[in-house]
Scaffold this active site. Structure first.
Site, PDB file in Angstrom:
ATOM      1  N   GLU A  92       0.818  -1.246  -0.063  1.00  0.00           N
ATOM      2  CA  GLU A  92      -0.019   0.022   0.102  1.00  0.00           C
ATOM      3  C   GLU A  92       0.939   1.226  -0.074  1.00  0.00           C
ATOM      4  O   GLU A  92       0.594   2.228   0.641  1.00  0.00           O
ATOM      5  CB  GLU A  92      -0.908  -0.041   1.187  1.00  0.00           C
ATOM      6  CG  GLU A  92      -1.907  -1.080   0.902  1.00  0.00           C
ATOM      7  CD  GLU A  92      -3.144  -1.070   2.203  1.00  0.00           C
ATOM      8  OE1 GLU A  92      -4.122  -1.743   1.751  1.00  0.00           O
ATOM      9  OE2 GLU A  92      -2.852  -0.671   3.146  1.00  0.00           O
TER      10      GLU A  92
ATOM     11  N   ASP B 206      -7.950  -9.741   4.611  1.00  0.00           N
ATOM     12  CA  ASP B 206      -7.783  -8.450   5.255  1.00  0.00           C
ATOM     13  C   ASP B 206      -8.727  -8.357   6.323  1.00  0.00           C
ATOM     14  O   ASP B 206      -9.739  -7.556   6.077  1.00  0.00           O
ATOM     15  CB  ASP B 206      -7.786  -7.213   4.253  1.00  0.00           C
ATOM     16  CG  ASP B 206      -7.660  -5.990   5.079  1.00  0.00           C
ATOM     17  OD1 ASP B 206      -6.909  -5.824   5.916  1.00  0.00           O
ATOM     18  OD2 ASP B 206      -8.004  -5.014   4.313  1.00  0.00           O
TER      19      ASP B 206
ATOM     20  N   GLU C 195     -13.576  -2.831  10.561  1.00  0.00           N
ATOM     21  CA  GLU C 195     -13.700  -2.006   9.488  1.00  0.00           C
ATOM     22  C   GLU C 195     -14.535  -2.777   8.250  1.00  0.00           C
ATOM     23  O   GLU C 195     -15.157  -1.887   7.773  1.00  0.00           O
ATOM     24  CB  GLU C 195     -12.386  -2.125   8.825  1.00  0.00           C
ATOM     25  CG  GLU C 195     -12.093  -1.865   7.351  1.00  0.00           C
ATOM     26  CD  GLU C 195     -10.420  -1.937   6.952  1.00  0.00           C
ATOM     27  OE1 GLU C 195      -9.653  -2.286   7.675  1.00  0.00           O
ATOM     28  OE2 GLU C 195     -10.086  -1.437   5.690  1.00  0.00           O
TER      29      GLU C 195
HETATM   30  C1  GCU Z   1      -6.468  -2.667   5.152  1.00  0.00           C
HETATM   31  C2  GCU Z   1      -7.055  -1.369   5.373  1.00  0.00           C
HETATM   32  C3  GCU Z   1      -5.968  -0.314   5.208  1.00  0.00           C
HETATM   33  C4  GCU Z   1      -4.766  -0.642   6.353  1.00  0.00           C
HETATM   34  C5  GCU Z   1      -4.305  -2.043   5.946  1.00  0.00           C
HETATM   35  C6  GCU Z   1      -2.971  -2.442   6.747  1.00  0.00           C
HETATM   36  O1  GCU Z   1      -5.977  -2.786   3.892  1.00  0.00           O
HETATM   37  O2  GCU Z   1      -8.086  -1.152   4.676  1.00  0.00           O
HETATM   38  O3  GCU Z   1      -6.383   0.783   6.063  1.00  0.00           O
HETATM   39  O4  GCU Z   1      -3.670   0.490   5.995  1.00  0.00           O
HETATM   40  O5  GCU Z   1      -5.072  -2.850   6.155  1.00  0.00           O
HETATM   41  O6  GCU Z   1      -3.298  -3.326   7.582  1.00  0.00           O
HETATM   42  O7  GCU Z   1      -2.001  -1.846   6.756  1.00  0.00           O
END
Ligand code: GCU
Length: 691
Positions: free
Chosen positions: A307, A379, A407
């Protein structure tokens, strides 16, 4: 906690008559040792709790009182002779850090209670245990309670974005941490520390794992310029010392999330290559600086190579090389790196990636690295199979990462209690070391533990809905003892939070017990599908609304079938787990479509078709949500108005949201399959699917 809720530390007194007399005899007078900061926390907690629980101001003594009928003694055997005379000292000294003993004794003719431990942190936990007993009306005349934590590290990861004050995936308002005003401390910090310590949490990571780019724009553009990695600047670190000292009083160590490229972002290195000498020297200097300011600092948490976060892959290094470089800097200070296994790999199917990345590195991580693994391979979905990394890395310290915040389970609006889900994870038999190797047995070492992604914010309720406080409570209790049943944990929470009225306790506990299964049904159809939510960038809808058309790769819906062939993931488990999941006949129904792509009209064991079961479960989930709401509404007048109304309004939205999920999912199932619902509930042709 005037401006905000006391959660489970309300200290409402349920006792009267003889029980209250017994409490008063043993607890109004308290002889508490002095010295360690944790003992100040113990005394403060008694000052708060005793007046409200026992209707008396406590008398705090610096020596055993002799002119009374009885007293409470809190201290280690080393420090208090009276304690050493009253308990099996050898046994207490052998306790794991945090372990404690609570014992009713007669001492010089007086009825006393002893709270003792080998460490000061254990005295905090023991005191909270005693107050829990008093809050729930339990007898204390004949106590002999021995408790030790199952896991050494019980850590909360705040996903709070400093200065910006948003909380990523937080649904209880903005961050409670007013970073701009540090080192000034707010009372709320102490109340948060109390909540955490009362359930045994011993570590807190203060900032978001995403240390670059605030996820959302804030009202104040000045804050948007701030990035999480800047917390490692000297003046920011200095501002944290008071907060760390506050948490220390409650036995909680402070950690920070750090950016892998910090040597470039903050220092003058022109690389963050973990094998570069200057980079390693930069981390060493930074660690020294941190430990000079915060001597009991816990360590760093790193999210790398997913990410958008930088990581060792940027330099052609593997994750052990990346983690070990930072760990080497922390090692002389006793610090630890929590290194997340949430890393993107090359396989098309996300479920396969973490294992492919980390399994080959077993044994390559330094002693002070903990690989932090989400409970499932995707996730934090409402239900996932257990991550295949549990059991596959015997030479590596592991931590299980759970999401306290919801979430994907209704985001602080829906009642969705996670303890039953976590129990399923803890109890799952990995067969890693033959039959009888449950997940819970795989991270009991000194560098291992359980981590929860936090859920609190500035709202009065802390967590969005009052019922979601139960997830924070349950996290701490499960991380302390995964064997404590859902029923016991829930009952404790309800009685402390809503009082001991039998009908209230049974009703609220029943709502929580049934809530997760309902959520699984209406958000997934209950056969292992997942990740069918809306992604959008907008704050309120993100991961909340249904949108099964957005992520076809996760659910595998096509005109001829549904589900994903995840044989590659199934094969990562040891036999016989791998075989069980690989077989359509043996795969548990609740995960069937996670592992298999099946024709819509494939028949399940009882003869029902897949598509019909999906319809049925979506409808059943909504009906259950309605029943949960009715059960809550039946408590009108039995729970204080303010909280009752707040939760009742959340339930209205939960039912409406569950209906939106049901309608969206069932219409999509219909669009793809073209198979009508036997019961005629699914209208034709208005879905969001392929059609
Ligand atoms: C999920 C979540 C993100 C978070 C990520 C993580 O994808 O939606 O907001 O940053 O997990 O675990 O780092």
């Amino acid at each position: 906690m005037d401006q905000y809720d006391d959660c489970w530390l309300r200290y409402d007194s349920p006792a009267d008559g003889d029980r209250l007399d017994a409490y008063r005899r043993r607890c109004v007078h308290a002889y508490v040792s002095e010295g360690a900061p944790e003992l100040a926390a113990v005394r403060d907690e008694l000052r708060r709790a005793v007046p409200s629980l026992l209707g008396r101001d406590p008398h705090l003594w610096q020596h055993p009182p002799r002119t009374v009928d009885g007293f409470l003694a809190v201290g280690t055997p080393d420090e208090m002779a009276m304690v050493a005379e009253s308990v099996p000292v050898d046994e207490v000294e052998r306790f794991a850090d945090g372990g404690y003993l609570l014992r009713s004794v007669e001492w010089e003719g007086m009825d006393c209670l002893v709270v003792t431990a080998a460490s000061d942190r254990g005295l905090v936990y023991g005191t909270f245990h005693l107050l829990r007993l008093l809050s729930t009306g339990e007898p204390v005349d004949d106590l002999d309670v021995r408790e030790e934590p199952a896991y050494a590290n019980r850590v909360i990861d705040q996903w709070d974005t400093p200065f910006h004050r948003s909380v990523e995936r937080g649904y209880g308002g903005e961050s409670i941490f007013d970073w701009e005003r540090l080192p000034d401390l707010r009372p709320r910090y102490e109340d948060y520390a109390r909540l955490l310590a009362s359930v045994g949490v011993n570590g807190i990571v203060l900032n978001n794992v995403n240390t670059e780019k605030p996820p959302r724009a804030s009202a104040n553009p000045a804050f948007d310029a701030f990035e999480g990695w800047q917390l490692l600047e000297p003046r920011r670190l200095e501002a944290l010392t008071g907060l760390a000292a506050l948490f220390r009083r409650y036995g909680i160590e402070t950690y920070l999330s750090v950016n892998f490229a910090a040597p470039m972002l903050l220092g003058d290195c022109d690389t963050a290559d973990p094998l570069d000498d200057e980079v390693r020297a930069w981390w060493e200097r930074k660690a020294e600086e941190v430990y000079d300011l915060i001597p009991d600092f816990g360590g760093f948490l790193v999210k790398a190579d997913s990410e958008g976060q930088p990581g060792p892959y940027d330099y052609g290094r593997d994750h052990a090389e990346g983690a070990n470089a930072i760990a080497a800097a922390l090692a002389p200070h006793g610090g630890r790196v929590f290194w997340r296994a949430f890393v993107y790999g090359s396989h098309d199917d996300r479920s396969v990636q973490a294992y492919e990345t980390f399994d080959p590195l077993d044994g390559a991580f330094a002693d002070n690295v903990t690989v932090q693994v989400k409970n499932g391979p995707i996730d934090f979905q409402p239900r996932e199979p257990v991550s295949t990394l549990f059991g596959s890395m015997p030479k590596t310290d592991l931590a299980l990462e759970l999401q306290v915040t919801g979430e994907y389970t209704g985001q602080g609006v829906h009642a969705a209690y996670h303890h039953p889900m976590w129990t399923e994870v803890f109890e799952f038999d990995t067969h890693a070391d033959g039959a009888g190797t449950p997940v819970k047995s795989l991270f009991g070492g000194d560098g291992e533990g359980v981590v929860g992604v936090g859920s609190v914010g500035e709202d009065r309720s802390w967590t969005g809905t009052h019922l979601a406080q139960s997830n924070l409570y349950a996290f701490g209790r499960a991380a302390w003892d995964p064997d404590r049943s859902t029923g016991t944990v829930t009952d404790e929470w309800v009685r402390q939070t809503f009082g001991t009225d039998g009908e209230v306790v049974d009703t609220v506990a029943g709502i929580l017990r049934d809530s997760w299964a309902a959520c699984v049904d209406y958000t997934t159809g209950g056969l292992g599908l997942m990740h069918m939510m809306h992604n959008g960038e907008e704050l309120l809808e993100n991961h909340y609304e249904p949108s099964p058309g957005e992520w076809p790769g996760y659910h595998g819906m096509t005109d001829d079938g549904v589900g994903v062939d995840r044989s590659a993931y199934a094969a990562q488990y040891p036999d016989p787990v791998a075989d069980r999941y690989a077989s359509v006949d043996d795969c548990p129904e609740e995960l069937l479509l996670f592992f298999h792509h099946l024709p819509w009209e494939h028949e399940l064991a009882d003869g029902t078709t897949v598509v019909q079961r999906l319809y049925d479960n979506c409808f059943a989930g909504v009906e259950e949500a309605k029943r949960l709401r009715e059960r809550w509404n039946s408590l009108d007048g039995r729970v204080d108005d303010r909280r009752h109304r707040h939760v009742a309004e959340r339930f209205d939205e939960q039912v409406a949201s569950a209906e939106r999920w049901r309608d969206s999912l069932t219409a999509t199932f219909y669009d793809y399959s073209g198979v009508a619902d036997e019961r005629g509930r699914v209208p034709a042709g208005d879905g969001a699917g392929s059609a």
